[in-house]
Design a protein around this motif. Structure first.
Motif, short mmCIF file in Angstrom:
data_model
loop_
_atom_site.label_atom_id
_atom_site.label_comp_id
_atom_site.label_asym_id
_atom_site.label_seq_id
_atom_site.Cartn_x
_atom_site.Cartn_y
_atom_site.Cartn_z
N ARG A 50 0.85 -1.21 0.00
CA ARG A 50 0.00 0.00 0.00
C ARG A 50 0.87 1.25 0.00
O ARG A 50 2.05 1.20 0.39
CB ARG A 50 -0.92 0.01 1.23
N VAL A 52 0.62 5.05 1.62
CA VAL A 52 -0.10 5.86 2.59
C VAL A 52 0.07 7.33 2.20
O VAL A 52 1.18 7.80 1.95
CB VAL A 52 0.43 5.61 4.01
N HIS A 53 -1.03 8.05 2.15
CA HIS A 53 -1.01 9.46 1.78
C HIS A 53 -0.95 10.29 3.07
O HIS A 53 -1.98 10.54 3.72
CB HIS A 53 -2.25 9.82 0.96
N LYS A 61 -6.65 11.54 12.57
CA LYS A 61 -7.68 11.06 11.65
C LYS A 61 -7.12 9.92 10.81
O LYS A 61 -5.95 9.96 10.41
CB LYS A 61 -8.15 12.20 10.74
N LEU A 63 -5.88 7.85 7.81
CA LEU A 63 -5.33 8.31 6.53
C LEU A 63 -5.78 7.39 5.40
O LEU A 63 -5.97 6.19 5.59
CB LEU A 63 -3.80 8.35 6.60
N ASN A 64 -5.94 7.97 4.22
CA ASN A 64 -6.30 7.19 3.04
C ASN A 64 -5.07 6.47 2.49
O ASN A 64 -3.95 6.96 2.58
CB ASN A 64 -6.88 8.10 1.96
N VAL A 65 -5.31 5.29 1.92
CA VAL A 65 -4.23 4.48 1.36
C VAL A 65 -4.61 4.06 -0.05
O VAL A 65 -5.79 4.04 -0.42
CB VAL A 65 -3.94 3.23 2.23
N THR A 66 -3.59 3.71 -0.82
CA THR A 66 -3.77 3.13 -2.16
C THR A 66 -3.17 1.74 -2.15
O THR A 66 -1.97 1.58 -1.97
CB THR A 66 -3.07 4.00 -3.22
N ASN A 67 -4.02 0.74 -2.30
CA ASN A 67 -3.55 -0.64 -2.29
C ASN A 67 -2.86 -0.97 -3.61
O ASN A 67 -3.39 -0.71 -4.69
CB ASN A 67 -4.72 -1.60 -2.06
N LYS A 88 -9.81 -3.38 2.69
CA LYS A 88 -9.25 -2.03 2.69
C LYS A 88 -9.30 -1.46 4.10
O LYS A 88 -10.35 -1.43 4.73
CB LYS A 88 -10.04 -1.13 1.73
N LYS A 90 -8.01 1.71 6.85
CA LYS A 90 -7.50 3.06 7.04
C LYS A 90 -6.21 2.97 7.86
O LYS A 90 -6.06 2.13 8.74
CB LYS A 90 -8.52 3.93 7.77
N TYR A 91 -5.28 3.87 7.57
CA TYR A 91 -3.99 3.85 8.24
C TYR A 91 -3.99 4.87 9.36
O TYR A 91 -4.36 6.03 9.17
CB TYR A 91 -2.88 4.17 7.23
#
Length: 297
Positions: A50, A52-53, A61, A63-67, A88, A90-91
């Motif tokens: 993934r 991590v953004h 809060k 964080l959004n991730v891209t798998n 999916k 959240k990080y």
């Protein structure tokens, strides 16, 4: 003579043209079928599970991730074959730096909540200090409402630390279990993050502290490096069976079916029938000669 020269010139021109066409065609095929893309190799501290953004400022809060599913984000090629699918998650951003006062009493922080994080094996704790919130790795017996201490002071006498407290390695007595150990002072906890693991302070050599890591190797750290006291949470993580292939897929592990088997195929190791039973018995056809003994020389 003129006709022979004409025929020879025609043959040479046709052969050269065909050779040029073949070379051009072959070169075009070779360049088209082999693009200049270097496939990256797994490891080297790079994660292909993934991305991590991270925002610019720290936040609690999710964080959004891209798998990535084991693929390289630039070329799209599969790098890690064992990764794929998965729920999916959240990080949660962990505050690796436990910073406290260098003199005077330690800083007190309150544990607000213990939660599970799908992106790591150990549980995490939401901690409040002043008007700020942060996430840290939870210890084995940590619960909501606990008060933990943080200090960078190096006292003359070792302190009596509780589970979850963060002190410099030189301030802790021999035999203390620690985790989230800094590589250099102020860099943040880098070593011992996995669930149920901990290091042990063995001895002190001059200004260095010898710590036995979970791999039983001995590391020498500076005495001003911070470390958190206690064993990490989720101790039963390594002993819990996965239970089903579907749950293994939820965890993000790709099935291993269809791989090369050692005992199959033309070049594999053949399974031959066992040899027949070999009978072990005393030989009767060759009896030993009888020896007669007497007292006369």
């Amino acid at each position: 003579m003129a006709l022979n020269r004409l025929f020879s010139n025609l043959i040479i021109s046709t052969t050269t043209s065909t050779i040029c066409k073949r070379t051009l065609h072959a070169s075009a095929i070779s360049y088209a079928s082999k693009p200049n893309i270097v496939k990256p190799k797994p490891g080297f501290g790079k994660s292909y599970r993934r991305i991590v953004h991270f925002p610019e400022e720290y936040t609690v809060k999710p964080l959004n991730v891209t798998n990535l599913a084991g693929r390289d984000p630039v070329s799209g090629r599969v790098v890690a074959k064992g990764i794929g699918g998965g729920i999916k998650h959240k990080y949660h951003w962990i505050a690796w730096v436990r910073d406290g006062p260098t003199e005077g009493p330690p800083q007190e922080e309150k544990v607000i909540q213990i939660i599970e994080d799908g992106c790591r094996t150990a549980h995490i704790a939401l901690v409040g200090v002043g008007d700020k919130l942060k996430y840290i790795l939870a210890t084995e017996n940590m619960k909501a409402g606990d008060i933990i201490k943080t200090s960078r002071h190096l006292p003359r006498i070792p302190v009596r630390a509780n589970e979850g407290d963060a002190f410099v390695l030189g301030a802790l007595p021999t035999g203390t279990l620690v985790h989230c150990i800094e590589k250099e002072p102020g860099q943040g906890g880098l070593y011992v993050h996995a669930a149920g693991t901990s290091g042990t302070i063995l001895r002190k050599q001059n200004d260095r502290i010898i710590v036995q890591m979970p791999s039983k190797r001995l590391f020498s750290f500076d005495q001003h490096c911070m470390a958190v006291v206690g064993r990490l949470s989720n101790v039963d993580h390594g002993d819990t069976p996965i239970g089903s292939p579907q749950r293994n897929r939820w965890l993000g592990n790709r099935p291993r079916s269809g791989l090369w088997h050692r005992k199959d195929g033309r070049h594999g190791r053949k399974i031959r029938p066992p040899k027949p039973v070999k009978e072990i018995k005393n030989p009767k056809n060759f009896p030993l000669p009888t020896i007669q003994l007497n007292m006369v020389p």
